[in-house]
Design a protein around this motif. Structure first.
Motif, PDB file in Angstrom:
ATOM      1  N   LYS A  64       0.835  -1.205   0.000  1.00 39.95           N
ATOM      2  CA  LYS A  64       0.000   0.000   0.000  1.00 39.95           C
ATOM      3  C   LYS A  64       0.869   1.255   0.000  1.00 39.95           C
ATOM      4  O   LYS A  64       1.837   1.347   0.754  1.00 39.95           O
ATOM      5  CB  LYS A  64      -0.915   0.007   1.222  1.00 39.95           C
ATOM      6  CG  LYS A  64      -2.146  -0.851   1.077  1.00 39.95           C
ATOM      7  CD  LYS A  64      -3.029  -0.758   2.319  1.00 39.95           C
ATOM      8  CE  LYS A  64      -4.228  -1.666   2.202  1.00 39.95           C
ATOM      9  NZ  LYS A  64      -5.049  -1.667   3.432  1.00 39.95           N
ATOM     10  N   GLY A  65       0.515   2.192  -0.867  1.00 44.64           N
ATOM     11  CA  GLY A  65       1.268   3.432  -0.954  1.00 44.64           C
ATOM     12  C   GLY A  65       2.476   3.351  -1.868  1.00 44.64           C
ATOM     13  O   GLY A  65       3.081   4.385  -2.190  1.00 44.64           O
ATOM     14  N   ARG A  66       2.859   2.141  -2.281  1.00 45.38           N
ATOM     15  CA  ARG A  66       4.020   1.970  -3.162  1.00 45.38           C
ATOM     16  C   ARG A  66       3.632   1.428  -4.540  1.00 45.38           C
ATOM     17  O   ARG A  66       4.250   1.791  -5.540  1.00 45.38           O
ATOM     18  CB  ARG A  66       5.032   1.014  -2.518  1.00 45.38           C
ATOM     19  CG  ARG A  66       5.553   1.484  -1.179  1.00 45.38           C
ATOM     20  CD  ARG A  66       6.717   0.623  -0.697  1.00 45.38           C
ATOM     21  NE  ARG A  66       6.331  -0.767  -0.505  1.00 45.38           N
ATOM     22  CZ  ARG A  66       6.912  -1.802  -1.129  1.00 45.38           C
ATOM     23  NH1 ARG A  66       7.899  -1.588  -1.988  1.00 45.38           N
ATOM     24  NH2 ARG A  66       6.511  -3.038  -0.884  1.00 45.38           N
ATOM     25  N   PHE A  67       2.653   0.548  -4.567  1.00 45.79           N
ATOM     26  CA  PHE A  67       2.222  -0.076  -5.820  1.00 45.79           C
ATOM     27  C   PHE A  67       0.868   0.478  -6.242  1.00 45.79           C
ATOM     28  O   PHE A  67       0.027   0.786  -5.397  1.00 45.79           O
ATOM     29  CB  PHE A  67       2.097  -1.590  -5.661  1.00 45.79           C
ATOM     30  CG  PHE A  67       3.386  -2.325  -5.476  1.00 45.79           C
ATOM     31  CD1 PHE A  67       4.594  -1.679  -5.225  1.00 45.79           C
ATOM     32  CD2 PHE A  67       3.414  -3.720  -5.546  1.00 45.79           C
ATOM     33  CE1 PHE A  67       5.778  -2.362  -5.057  1.00 45.79           C
ATOM     34  CE2 PHE A  67       4.586  -4.433  -5.386  1.00 45.79           C
ATOM     35  CZ  PHE A  67       5.768  -3.747  -5.134  1.00 45.79           C
ATOM     36  N   THR A  68       0.654   0.549  -7.564  1.00 45.72           N
ATOM     37  CA  THR A  68      -0.631   0.977  -8.100  1.00 45.72           C
ATOM     38  C   THR A  68      -1.053   0.015  -9.196  1.00 45.72           C
ATOM     39  O   THR A  68      -0.309  -0.197 -10.166  1.00 45.72           O
ATOM     40  CB  THR A  68      -0.555   2.399  -8.677  1.00 45.72           C
ATOM     41  OG1 THR A  68      -0.127   3.311  -7.668  1.00 45.72           O
ATOM     42  CG2 THR A  68      -1.918   2.828  -9.199  1.00 45.72           C
ATOM     43  N   ILE A  69      -2.236  -0.545  -9.036  1.00 44.71           N
ATOM     44  CA  ILE A  69      -2.793  -1.428 -10.053  1.00 44.71           C
ATOM     45  C   ILE A  69      -3.769  -0.633 -10.904  1.00 44.71           C
ATOM     46  O   ILE A  69      -4.495   0.227 -10.412  1.00 44.71           O
ATOM     47  CB  ILE A  69      -3.491  -2.657  -9.408  1.00 44.71           C
ATOM     48  CG1 ILE A  69      -3.895  -3.678 -10.463  1.00 44.71           C
ATOM     49  CG2 ILE A  69      -4.683  -2.239  -8.556  1.00 44.71           C
ATOM     50  CD1 ILE A  69      -4.396  -4.995  -9.871  1.00 44.71           C
ATOM     51  N   SER A  70      -3.753  -0.891 -12.211  1.00 43.85           N
ATOM     52  CA  SER A  70      -4.680  -0.205 -13.103  1.00 43.85           C
ATOM     53  C   SER A  70      -5.054  -1.124 -14.255  1.00 43.85           C
ATOM     54  O   SER A  70      -4.352  -2.101 -14.540  1.00 43.85           O
ATOM     55  CB  SER A  70      -4.071   1.102 -13.627  1.00 43.85           C
ATOM     56  OG  SER A  70      -2.896   0.848 -14.362  1.00 43.85           O
ATOM     57  N   LEU A  71      -6.156  -0.794 -14.898  1.00 37.83           N
ATOM     58  CA  LEU A  71      -6.682  -1.644 -15.964  1.00 37.83           C
ATOM     59  C   LEU A  71      -7.129  -0.775 -17.123  1.00 37.83           C
ATOM     60  O   LEU A  71      -7.918   0.154 -16.931  1.00 37.83           O
ATOM     61  CB  LEU A  71      -7.853  -2.476 -15.424  1.00 37.83           C
ATOM     62  CG  LEU A  71      -8.568  -3.410 -16.388  1.00 37.83           C
ATOM     63  CD1 LEU A  71      -7.616  -4.466 -16.919  1.00 37.83           C
ATOM     64  CD2 LEU A  71      -9.761  -4.057 -15.694  1.00 37.83           C
ATOM     65  N   ASP A  72      -6.600  -1.047 -18.303  1.00 43.06           N
ATOM     66  CA  ASP A  72      -7.038  -0.387 -19.525  1.00 43.06           C
ATOM     67  C   ASP A  72      -8.056  -1.314 -20.185  1.00 43.06           C
ATOM     68  O   ASP A  72      -7.687  -2.294 -20.832  1.00 43.06           O
ATOM     69  CB  ASP A  72      -5.839  -0.128 -20.450  1.00 43.06           C
ATOM     70  CG  ASP A  72      -6.211   0.676 -21.689  1.00 43.06           C
ATOM     71  OD1 ASP A  72      -7.375   0.568 -22.150  1.00 43.06           O
ATOM     72  OD2 ASP A  72      -5.348   1.390 -22.204  1.00 43.06           O
ATOM     73  N   ASN A  73      -9.333  -0.991 -20.003  1.00 45.97           N
ATOM     74  CA  ASN A  73     -10.384  -1.878 -20.503  1.00 45.97           C
ATOM     75  C   ASN A  73     -10.377  -1.974 -22.030  1.00 45.97           C
ATOM     76  O   ASN A  73     -10.673  -3.028 -22.593  1.00 45.97           O
ATOM     77  CB  ASN A  73     -11.752  -1.399 -20.010  1.00 45.97           C
ATOM     78  CG  ASN A  73     -11.947  -1.638 -18.535  1.00 45.97           C
ATOM     79  OD1 ASN A  73     -11.826  -2.767 -18.051  1.00 45.97           O
ATOM     80  ND2 ASN A  73     -12.244  -0.589 -17.791  1.00 45.97           N
ATOM     81  N   ALA A  74     -10.034  -0.890 -22.692  1.00 39.11           N
ATOM     82  CA  ALA A  74     -10.034  -0.890 -24.160  1.00 39.11           C
ATOM     83  C   ALA A  74      -8.975  -1.838 -24.715  1.00 39.11           C
ATOM     84  O   ALA A  74      -9.173  -2.454 -25.756  1.00 39.11           O
ATOM     85  CB  ALA A  74      -9.802   0.513 -24.679  1.00 39.11           C
ATOM     86  N   LYS A  75      -7.865  -1.941 -23.994  1.00 40.29           N
ATOM     87  CA  LYS A  75      -6.767  -2.804 -24.446  1.00 40.29           C
ATOM     88  C   LYS A  75      -6.752  -4.143 -23.736  1.00 40.29           C
ATOM     89  O   LYS A  75      -5.885  -4.970 -24.022  1.00 40.29           O
ATOM     90  CB  LYS A  75      -5.425  -2.105 -24.222  1.00 40.29           C
ATOM     91  CG  LYS A  75      -5.234  -0.826 -25.019  1.00 40.29           C
ATOM     92  CD  LYS A  75      -3.863  -0.222 -24.736  1.00 40.29           C
ATOM     93  CE  LYS A  75      -3.652   1.054 -25.554  1.00 40.29           C
ATOM     94  NZ  LYS A  75      -2.317   1.655 -25.265  1.00 40.29           N
ATOM     95  N   ASN A  76      -7.680  -4.344 -22.780  1.00 39.10           N
ATOM     96  CA  ASN A  76      -7.660  -5.574 -21.959  1.00 39.10           C
ATOM     97  C   ASN A  76      -6.268  -5.818 -21.378  1.00 39.10           C
ATOM     98  O   ASN A  76      -5.749  -6.951 -21.405  1.00 39.10           O
ATOM     99  CB  ASN A  76      -8.105  -6.778 -22.783  1.00 39.10           C
ATOM    100  CG  ASN A  76      -9.612  -6.791 -23.049  1.00 39.10           C
ATOM    101  OD1 ASN A  76     -10.385  -6.319 -22.225  1.00 39.10           O
ATOM    102  ND2 ASN A  76     -10.002  -7.303 -24.190  1.00 39.10           N
ATOM    103  N   THR A  77      -5.679  -4.756 -20.857  1.00 40.45           N
ATOM    104  CA  THR A  77      -4.327  -4.849 -20.312  1.00 40.45           C
ATOM    105  C   THR A  77      -4.306  -4.370 -18.869  1.00 40.45           C
ATOM    106  O   THR A  77      -4.818  -3.300 -18.559  1.00 40.45           O
ATOM    107  CB  THR A  77      -3.328  -4.052 -21.154  1.00 40.45           C
ATOM    108  OG1 THR A  77      -3.332  -4.562 -22.486  1.00 40.45           O
ATOM    109  CG2 THR A  77      -1.922  -4.176 -20.586  1.00 40.45           C
ATOM    110  N   LEU A  78      -3.698  -5.174 -18.032  1.00 37.12           N
ATOM    111  CA  LEU A  78      -3.554  -4.897 -16.606  1.00 37.12           C
ATOM    112  C   LEU A  78      -2.137  -4.403 -16.350  1.00 37.12           C
ATOM    113  O   LEU A  78      -1.188  -4.907 -16.960  1.00 37.12           O
ATOM    114  CB  LEU A  78      -3.814  -6.173 -15.811  1.00 37.12           C
ATOM    115  CG  LEU A  78      -3.719  -6.113 -14.301  1.00 37.12           C
ATOM    116  CD1 LEU A  78      -4.891  -5.337 -13.717  1.00 37.12           C
ATOM    117  CD2 LEU A  78      -3.676  -7.519 -13.711  1.00 37.12           C
TER     118      LEU A  78
END
Length: 125
Positions: A64-78
């Motif tokens: 927490k506070g160091r890592f960030t998860i994100s998702l590009d739905n258009a590209k189906n990429t995590l």
């Protein structure tokens, strides 16, 4: 059936940054629940972060506070943006996905059906 392919492996010094990617393909016609997991030699696989397509995220306390998860739905990429890396972050990192994972289980490896092949992250002190 969902195929997951991770990329972005690397070796960095303590305090450095690294971004991992996971491209999803296959029969994706509904919302995916996705997560990042890691496994160090001799250790059990552990949950790092989880995300649902509408953006709700969960993080392990250790990142927490160091890592960030994100998702590009258009590209189906995590993605997993990792900052302030520590030697104890050294592990093989895996992305995982499934079409339904209850909130309480989103950092549990056993809750996901589909897995990538893993990508190595090494942090030196």
């Amino acid at each position: 059936q969902v195929q997951l392919v991770e990329s972005g492996s690397g070796s960095v010094q303590s305090g450095g940054s690294l971004t991992l990617s996971c491209a999803a393909s296959g029969n994706i016609n509904s919302k995916l629940y996705m997560g990042w997991f890691r496994q160090a030699p001799g250790e059990e696989r552990e949950g790092v972060a989880s995300i649902v397509s509408e953006g709700r995220t969960i993080y392990a306390d250790s990142v927490k506070g160091r890592f960030t998860i994100s998702l590009d739905n258009a590209k189906n990429t995590l993605y997993l943006q990792m900052n302030s890396l520590k030697p104890e972050d050294t592990a093989t990192y895996y992305c995982a996905a499934d079409f339904w994972v209850p909130f309480s289980a989103r950092l549990r490896p056993t809750a996901y059906l589909y897995w990538g092949q893993g990508t190595q992250v090494t942090v030196s002190s």
